[in-house]
Design an enzyme around this catalytic site. Structure first.
Site, PDB file in Angstrom:
ATOM      1  N   HIS A  87       0.848  -1.185   0.000  1.00 60.65           N
ATOM      2  CA  HIS A  87       0.000   0.000   0.000  1.00 60.65           C
ATOM      3  C   HIS A  87       0.881   1.232   0.000  1.00 60.65           C
ATOM      4  O   HIS A  87       1.935   1.238   0.641  1.00 60.65           O
ATOM      5  CB  HIS A  87      -0.923   0.005   1.234  1.00 60.65           C
ATOM      6  CG  HIS A  87      -2.084   0.900   1.053  1.00 60.65           C
ATOM      7  ND1 HIS A  87      -2.020   2.249   1.295  1.00 60.65           N
ATOM      8  CD2 HIS A  87      -3.346   0.650   0.606  1.00 60.65           C
ATOM      9  CE1 HIS A  87      -3.197   2.781   1.026  1.00 60.65           C
ATOM     10  NE2 HIS A  87      -4.008   1.847   0.600  1.00 60.65           N
ATOM     11  N   ASP A 133      -7.729  -5.688   0.216  1.00 65.89           N
ATOM     12  CA  ASP A 133      -8.201  -6.651  -0.783  1.00 65.89           C
ATOM     13  C   ASP A 133      -7.798  -8.089  -0.481  1.00 65.89           C
ATOM     14  O   ASP A 133      -8.279  -9.007  -1.139  1.00 65.89           O
ATOM     15  CB  ASP A 133      -7.671  -6.261  -2.173  1.00 65.89           C
ATOM     16  CG  ASP A 133      -8.378  -5.040  -2.714  1.00 65.89           C
ATOM     17  OD1 ASP A 133      -9.572  -4.897  -2.425  1.00 65.89           O
ATOM     18  OD2 ASP A 133      -7.742  -4.228  -3.402  1.00 65.89           O
TER      19      ASP A 133
HETATM   20  N1  ACO Z   1       4.236  -7.600  -4.060  1.00 72.03           N
HETATM   21  C1  ACO Z   1       5.581  -7.556  -4.216  1.00 72.03           C
HETATM   22  N2  ACO Z   1       6.285  -6.413  -4.204  1.00 72.03           N
HETATM   23  C2  ACO Z   1       5.593  -5.271  -4.011  1.00 72.03           C
HETATM   24  C3  ACO Z   1       4.198  -5.253  -3.827  1.00 72.03           C
HETATM   25  C4  ACO Z   1       3.520  -6.473  -3.856  1.00 72.03           C
HETATM   26  N3  ACO Z   1       2.205  -6.538  -3.714  1.00 72.03           N
HETATM   27  N4  ACO Z   1       3.790  -3.994  -3.658  1.00 72.03           N
HETATM   28  C5  ACO Z   1       4.881  -3.231  -3.738  1.00 72.03           C
HETATM   29  N5  ACO Z   1       5.975  -4.006  -3.961  1.00 72.03           N
HETATM   30  C6  ACO Z   1       7.352  -3.562  -4.112  1.00 72.03           C
HETATM   31  C7  ACO Z   1       7.577  -3.104  -5.553  1.00 72.03           C
HETATM   32  O1  ACO Z   1       8.011  -4.147  -6.396  1.00 72.03           O
HETATM   33  C8  ACO Z   1       8.631  -2.048  -5.351  1.00 72.03           C
HETATM   34  O2  ACO Z   1       9.879  -2.693  -5.142  1.00 72.03           O
HETATM   35  P1  ACO Z   1      11.256  -2.014  -5.617  1.00 72.03           P
HETATM   36  O3  ACO Z   1      11.381  -0.758  -4.806  1.00 72.03           O
HETATM   37  O4  ACO Z   1      12.264  -3.036  -5.295  1.00 72.03           O
HETATM   38  O5  ACO Z   1      11.103  -1.742  -7.080  1.00 72.03           O
HETATM   39  C9  ACO Z   1       8.243  -1.388  -4.032  1.00 72.03           C
HETATM   40  O6  ACO Z   1       7.543  -2.401  -3.308  1.00 72.03           O
HETATM   41  C10 ACO Z   1       7.329  -0.186  -4.209  1.00 72.03           C
HETATM   42  O7  ACO Z   1       6.211  -0.594  -4.993  1.00 72.03           O
HETATM   43  P2  ACO Z   1       5.305   0.392  -5.812  1.00 72.03           P
HETATM   44  O8  ACO Z   1       4.454  -0.384  -6.761  1.00 72.03           O
HETATM   45  O9  ACO Z   1       6.177   1.469  -6.394  1.00 72.03           O
HETATM   46  O10 ACO Z   1       4.437   0.988  -4.646  1.00 72.03           O
HETATM   47  P3  ACO Z   1       3.228   1.947  -4.843  1.00 72.03           P
HETATM   48  O11 ACO Z   1       3.066   2.677  -3.567  1.00 72.03           O
HETATM   49  O12 ACO Z   1       3.374   2.753  -6.084  1.00 72.03           O
HETATM   50  O13 ACO Z   1       2.015   0.958  -5.118  1.00 72.03           O
HETATM   51  C11 ACO Z   1       0.341  -0.633  -4.773  1.00 72.03           C
HETATM   52  C12 ACO Z   1       1.101   0.553  -4.173  1.00 72.03           C
HETATM   53  C13 ACO Z   1      -0.157  -0.262  -6.190  1.00 72.03           C
HETATM   54  C14 ACO Z   1      -0.876  -0.933  -3.933  1.00 72.03           C
HETATM   55  C15 ACO Z   1       1.291  -1.848  -4.846  1.00 72.03           C
HETATM   56  O14 ACO Z   1       1.673  -2.226  -3.547  1.00 72.03           O
HETATM   57  C16 ACO Z   1       0.659  -3.024  -5.584  1.00 72.03           C
HETATM   58  O15 ACO Z   1       0.709  -3.067  -6.821  1.00 72.03           O
HETATM   59  N6  ACO Z   1       0.050  -4.006  -4.832  1.00 72.03           N
HETATM   60  C17 ACO Z   1      -0.598  -5.143  -5.464  1.00 72.03           C
HETATM   61  C18 ACO Z   1      -1.972  -4.741  -5.969  1.00 72.03           C
HETATM   62  C19 ACO Z   1      -2.952  -4.498  -4.842  1.00 72.03           C
HETATM   63  O16 ACO Z   1      -3.080  -5.296  -3.918  1.00 72.03           O
HETATM   64  N7  ACO Z   1      -3.699  -3.379  -4.949  1.00 72.03           N
HETATM   65  C20 ACO Z   1      -4.717  -3.021  -3.984  1.00 72.03           C
HETATM   66  C21 ACO Z   1      -4.274  -1.854  -3.153  1.00 72.03           C
HETATM   67  S1  ACO Z   1      -5.480  -1.410  -1.942  1.00 72.03           S
HETATM   68  C22 ACO Z   1      -6.656  -0.619  -2.834  1.00 72.03           C
HETATM   69  O17 ACO Z   1      -6.422   0.026  -3.832  1.00 72.03           O
HETATM   70  C23 ACO Z   1      -7.994  -0.750  -2.411  1.00 72.03           C
END
Ligand code: ACO
Length: 391
Positions: free
Chosen positions: A273, A327
């Site tokens: 998140h 989620d």
């Molecule tokens: N699994 C594995 N690695 C992850 C995950 C994950 N679910 N989420 C973040 N990371 C890692 C990324 O790979 C990244 O790693 P790096 O720095 O080595 O490149 C780092 O954490 C930052 O990730 P971002 O995607 O840049 O984080 P951001 O804050 O932009 O995204 C998000 C947040 C979109 C929720 C992300 O965590 C994600 O894609 N999660 C999976 C989808 C999900 O569950 N979405 C629902 C969110 S809750 C909602 O909207 C109701």
């Protein structure tokens, strides 16, 4: 992370920094909800979401979000009866929903239904608080009916009209299944609606504020938010969590699957998140609700698998601040009630409409159209080569 600065920014202003995804950039002042991402704290108008999930109802929570304070008994009774009055859909909207392809996603059907409502209830004047309130009531009241009608009609069944003697959560379940839910199922649906109702400046709420800032009609405002919520990085993740759990299959395969996913930089759906760096408090509430439900029925294998995934994934990703989000457990709760997977995100929408409309009303109080800046990285002064002279 790429960072650019804007060269010709005014001399008196600090040079803005380009932040992909607008991370940490405030886009509005808001008094509606608050998150402390380190303490797993989410408050609606100052009240902890866990307390609301236990003590309140979706109707009361919606009022709280929209009006800023808990309603009096009289206010709640009036609001509740207004919602019941406006649940029905015009037969032409039902006819329109009948014409949509059965294979289409219910989020798209929801957008079509909401757009049609906007045509039946046109409003031009955003300065009229009574008209704005009427639109809010219609939106909160009608979204569940649109979702349930599409679901029934796509299966070749008749749409079930809403029942005036049932509350918001029970009526939605009834319109889907033609059965009145038990008090415990009603409580679980109601609590799910409460925990999804609002969440500060997330992507879909930002969409609603951007569209609202153009003084577009409220149905269009909610439609842009629905479209944004549909994506798999936002509300659509709850469907993908179950796809992922099914792909993993058994608890024995969990460790290998997760290690491989992390190695290949694959996202674990339902984890991570932008704001929470601990377990999302809504995930904790939903897990408790799941446990509560499974005390009455048998615990499905998929729940045990999810708990195992949480344990292993937290060990691998926890040090990076990546934990289960809202989620992760919501789909398991809905699936155990027999709700089909593609309705999970529409249920999110019928709850979040309370937050979207609260932000819309707040935006209108002190509106200025959103018009951010860009960092131009293209070419200037290019010659035009006539088509015939191009290779
Ligand atoms: N699994 C594995 N690695 C992850 C995950 C994950 N679910 N989420 C973040 N990371 C890692 C990324 O790979 C990244 O790693 P790096 O720095 O080595 O490149 C780092 O954490 C930052 O990730 P971002 O995607 O840049 O984080 P951001 O804050 O932009 O995204 C998000 C947040 C979109 C929720 C992300 O965590 C994600 O894609 N999660 C999976 C989808 C999900 O569950 N979405 C629902 C969110 S809750 C909602 O909207 C109701």
């Amino acid at each position: 992370m790429l960072r650019f600065t804007l060269k010709n920014w005014g001399p008196t202003m600090a040079e803005p920094e380009y932040r992909p995804g607008l991370a940490d950039v405030p886009v509005a002042e808001s008094a509606i909800s608050f998150i402390d991402g380190k303490r797993a704290r989410l408050e609606y108008r100052g009240i902890a979401v866990e307390t609301l999930a236990k003590e309140s109802s979706f109707e009361e929570t919606s009022w709280l979000l929209l009006k800023g304070e808990l309603p009096t008994q009289k206010q709640l009774a009036t609001f509740d009866s207004q919602l019941r009055v406006h649940r029905r859909l015009k037969y032409k909207i039902i006819d329109l929903i009948k014409c949509l392809p059965e294979s289409g996603h219910p989020m798209d059907a929801l957008q079509a239904g909401v757009a049609a409502c906007g045509m039946f209830y046109p409003t031009k004047d955003r300065t009229d608080p009574e008209k704005n309130w009427e639109a809010v009531i219609r939106l909160i009241a009608k979204l569940p009916t649109i979702v349930a009608a599409f679901h029934r009609l796509r299966r070749g069944d008749e749409a079930i009209p809403p029942r005036d003697d049932l509350g918001h959560a029970a009526n939605f379940y009834y319109m889907l299944t033609e059965e009145e839910p038990s008090p415990s199922i009603t409580k679980v649906i109601d609590a799910c609606l409460i925990v999804h109702a609002e969440h500060t400046m997330n992507a879909s709420t930002f969409s609603s504020r951007v569209t609202g800032s153009t003084l577009a009609n409220p149905f269009t405002v909610v439609n842009s938010a629905i479209g944004t919520l549909a994506g798999p990085l936002h509300g659509g993740a709850n469907e993908e969590v179950l796809d992922m759990l099914e792909e993993i299959g058994t608890a024995e395969k969990a460790k290998g699957w997760l290690e491989d996913a992390v190695l290949h930089k694959k996202k674990i759906m339902g984890f991570g998140h932008r704001v929470y760096k601990v377990k999302d408090p809504r995930a904790t509430v939903l897990q408790e609700l799941a446990e509560h439900m499974f005390a009455e029925t048998s615990k499905p294998e998929i729940y045990n698998l999810a708990v195992e995934i949480e344990r292993i994934a937290t060990g691998i990703l926890g040090p990076k601040g990546i934990f289960p989000n809202v989620d992760f457990y919501s789909g398991i709760v809905y699936q155990s009630m027999g709700i089909p997977r593609d309705l999970f995100t529409p249920i999110f929408a019928i709850s979040r409409v309370a937050g979207w409309t609260a932000h819309w009303l707040e935006q209108l109080k002190n509106n200025r159209i959103f018009r951010p800046e860009q960092i131009f990285v293209g070419k200037n002064d290019q010659p035009y080569t006539p088509l015939g002279k191009r290779p």
